[in-house]
Scaffold this active site. Structure first.
Site, PDB file in Angstrom:
ATOM      1  N   TYR A  24       0.870  -1.182   0.000  1.00  0.00           N
ATOM      2  CA  TYR A  24       0.000   0.000   0.000  1.00  0.00           C
ATOM      3  C   TYR A  24       0.899   1.222   0.000  1.00  0.00           C
ATOM      4  CZ  TYR A  24      -3.432   3.443   1.677  1.00  0.00           C
ATOM      5  OH  TYR A  24      -4.246   4.537   1.822  1.00  0.00           O
ATOM      6  N   ASP A  26       9.350   2.664  -0.371  1.00  0.00           N
ATOM      7  CA  ASP A  26       8.331   3.354   0.408  1.00  0.00           C
ATOM      8  C   ASP A  26       8.596   3.010   1.871  1.00  0.00           C
ATOM      9  OD1 ASP A  26       6.133   4.122   1.844  1.00  0.00           O
ATOM     10  OD2 ASP A  26       4.679   3.532   0.318  1.00  0.00           O
ATOM     11  N   LYS A  74       4.756   9.341   8.802  1.00  0.00           N
ATOM     12  CA  LYS A  74       4.626   8.826  10.173  1.00  0.00           C
ATOM     13  C   LYS A  74       5.734   9.324  11.126  1.00  0.00           C
ATOM     14  CE  LYS A  74       2.023   4.896   8.396  1.00  0.00           C
ATOM     15  NZ  LYS A  74       0.626   5.161   8.662  1.00  0.00           N
TER      16      LYS A  74
HETATM   17  N1  HOZ Z   1      -4.261   2.869   6.247  1.00  0.00           N
HETATM   18  C1  HOZ Z   1      -3.639   3.303   7.425  1.00  0.00           C
HETATM   19  C2  HOZ Z   1      -2.740   2.275   8.008  1.00  0.00           C
HETATM   20  N2  HOZ Z   1      -1.958   1.531   7.113  1.00  0.00           N
HETATM   21  C3  HOZ Z   1      -4.693   3.707   8.416  1.00  0.00           C
HETATM   22  C4  HOZ Z   1      -4.450   5.036   8.935  1.00  0.00           C
HETATM   23  C5  HOZ Z   1      -5.504   5.541   9.911  1.00  0.00           C
HETATM   24  O1  HOZ Z   1      -6.642   5.122   9.868  1.00  0.00           O
HETATM   25  O2  HOZ Z   1      -5.143   6.384  10.694  1.00  0.00           O
END
Ligand code: HOZ
Length: 427
Positions: free
Chosen positions: A142, A237, A265
């Site tokens: 992802y 990534d 992050k």
């Molecule tokens: N898709 C995000 C984690 N891989 C979720 C982020 C969130 O909901 O804060």
């Protein structure tokens, strides 16, 4: 009705699904999300006053634990000077210097506001630099929600059981080619079928959006070799792994150098920050130096930079944090593995350092198909069991567990005891 239920009812009226990011809605675990009141160290508190040991850690940013005082102080100090100027500030220079001077493969860097934006921009830079359009990604990885990357994506899409998104025109994904994680020949075949057309291979060097899937020994070096041979760029990534597996991220941990790297992050210390960087000649393609356009009103925001830079400095100045995280990871995930064997549970625990995942499937999990074989209904039962006993996990089989410096031995022991009870009662 509890306070979280009440808030969810109000939220659903005006926010799609009641949340600002889909996995948070708890749909795949059949519950109402806990609304959070605050967090400190390894603990998070919901609005009902329940206390949990937190293994989401804001999905990765809080590697030093919640509400770390050094970061908070710098943020408050930065706020006093003003929240945003839309003009350059000294702290942006400090951030760029700090990263470029301490991470060998980052010669230049550009700050943005999220991991999605970082990856979208890195892809654009790679296409601009190579003059090619096609990109290779891996199923189950992802890379945020920009149009061209919503193909066989992990995280929320995988949780919802859908391969891509409505609203993405076919044209946007026509140049996205998909290979299988840990399968070099699937990449080689794409290069053979598209000679001279592939701008870049983008990969999560350790996949952490289909649960946690480790790269096999030859995978990343093999990608490096293929990209060199085909004059394509290799993009790591590192939105999740950057500053987590080591200060220099997965590139340092696995000893493979990408051409471009994306961050998010941890780099923001809990504030909305992303970044992309890498080889100077590629980054010099970015506006205003070069023809690849990318911009942002809040990019390099001084308050966000204060949080991010303070966190990075703490991590750099304390290499023992990484050693401790390795030890904690071994204690938590290694013991989970042992318990799974002891109770003969149909689970596989994948982990490296502070990242881990309990898959409810037997046998190796080395790619998207293996991960998808997991029993998500059993995951939901496990999730509810843990949450009701004070353990806050990501509400999806296809997300990682995150450890922080604030997690204590006692926290880990308590988590293991709740996990063991789960395995005991399911027998
Ligand atoms: N898709 C995000 C984690 N891989 C979720 C982020 C969130 O909901 O804060």
């Amino acid at each position: 009705m509890g306070r979280s239920e009440e808030l969810m009812k109000r939220a659903e009226k005006y926010i799609p699904g009641g949340v600002n990011s889909p996995v948070r809605a708890y749909r795949s675990v059949g519950m109402t999300p806990r609304f959070i009141q605050g967090a400190t160290g390894s603990y998070i508190f919901d609005v009902e006053g329940n206390k949990y040991i937190d293994y989401i850690c804001s999905w990765g940013p809080m590697i030093l634990g919640h509400n770390r005082q050094e970061i908070l102080k710098k943020v408050v100090r930065a706020c006093e000077d003003g929240l945003s100027f839309g003009a350059p500030t000294e702290i942006e220079v400090e951030m760029a210097e700090f990263i470029c001077q301490n991470i060998p493969h980052v010669e230049m860097i550009r700050m943005v506001n999220s991991g999605t934006e970082a990856v979208m921009s890195a892809i654009r830079a790679a296409r601009g630099f190579t003059g090619r359009n096609k990109i290779v990604k891996f199923s189950g990885c992802y890379h945020g929600h920009s149009d061209c990357l919503l193909v066989d994506a992990g995280s929320g899409l995988m949780t919802a059981g859908i391969p891509g998104s409505a609203g993405v025109p076919e044209g946007c994904t026509r140049d996205t080619l998909t290979a299988e994680y840990n399968n070099l020949s699937s990449v080689e075949q794409l290069f053979e079928a598209n000679p001279g057309e592939i701008a870049a291979v983008i990969v999560e060097p350790l996949a952490a959006n289909m649960g946690v899937v480790l790269p096999e020994e030859d995978f990343l070096p093999g990608l490096r070799k293929l990209c060199d041979r085909e004059k394509a760029l290799l993009i790591f990534d590192e939105v999740i792994t950057g500053f987590r597996l080591a200060f220099g991220g997965a590139a340092e941990k696995f000893g493979v150098t990408p051409d471009l790297v994306t961050y998010g992050k941890i780099i923001g210390g809990g504030m909305p920050v992303g970044a992309y960087g890498g080889r100077k000649e590629i980054m010099e393609m970015v506006a205003p130096l070069g023809p690849v356009y990318q911009a942002g009103t809040l990019s390099g925001n001084p308050v966000a930079m204060a949080a991010g830079l303070t966190q990075l400095q703490l991590l750099y100045e304390h290499p023992e944090y990484y050693k401790d995280l390795e030890k904690k990871g071994e204690k938590l995930y290694g013991s989970m593995e042992r318990l799974v064997r002891e109770y003969d549970a149909p689970c596989t625990v994948n982990h490296l350092a502070s990242l881990g995942c309990v898959f409810f499937t037997e046998g190796l999990v080395r790619n998207y198909e293996d991960a998808k074989a997991s029993d998500t209904e059993e995951f939901a039962r496990y999730f509810r069991w843990m949450l009701e006993r004070g353990i806050h996990l990501a509400p999806s089989q296809f997300e990682a567990m995150f450890l922080s410096d604030a997690h204590s031995d006692e926290n880990i022991e308590e988590t293991l005891s709740v996990f063991e009870d789960y395995l005991k009662q399911r027998k």
